[in-house]
Design a protein around this motif. Structure first.
Motif: not given
Length: 149
Positions: A4-10, A19-24, A26-31, A116-122
């Motif tokens: 999926d894409s990061l914007h659907n992580a919730k 999982f919430k901690k991991a995705f948080d 990722a959202e709060q840091n410039d990977l 294949q994953l594109q950037e900001k996909q997981f």
């Protein structure tokens, strides 16, 4: 396996408490600015930042692996990155013994598919997902969250 894409992580927070901690994280840091290496985020959750040249499919599948004690959340930071995949239940040719220390089990089996994953996909890879990664050309960068089961 989930892709999926990061914007659907919730949508996936309820699958595991970390999982919430991991995705948080990722959202709060410039990977893209994270340095390579591994460190603990909290109990049962660690992050590994990997950057390197992509490898050909044939080379990558030599490391066709799965884990018994962790779920991987792998996020593409710079790609595209291709993955090999096969369900563990269909793997019949072990490549060595399981390493409890590294939580890895390898197989000689051929993958059933590539994605294949594109950037900001997981992708979320559970213990039943045998996988190989870092397939591609040029510089690839990703973060892998290791979520203890």
């Amino acid at each position: 396996m989930i892709i999926d894409s990061l914007h659907n992580a919730k949508k996936y927070y309820s699958l595991h408490p970390n999982f919430k901690k991991a995705f948080d994280y990722a959202e709060q840091n410039d990977l893209s600015k994270l340095e390579e290496g591994a460190f603990q985020i909290t109990e049962g959750l660690k992050i590994i930042v990997i950057a390197g040249e992509g490898t050909p499919r044939e080379e990558s599948i030599k490391g066709f692996e799965c884990h018994d004690q962790n779920i991987d959340i792998q996020i593409s930071v710079k790609g595209p990155e291709t993955f090999a995949w096969k369900p563990r239940e269909k793997c019949t040719s072990p490549n060595g013994d399981y390493s409890d220390e590294k939580d890895v089990r390898f197989f000689h089996d051929a993958p059933d598919m590539f994605f294949q994953l594109q950037e900001k996909q997981f992708t979320i890879l559970f213990p039943e997902d045998v996988h190989a990664a870092m397939i591609g050309e040029g510089l690839l960068k990703k973060v892998v969250f290791k979520v203890k089961i």
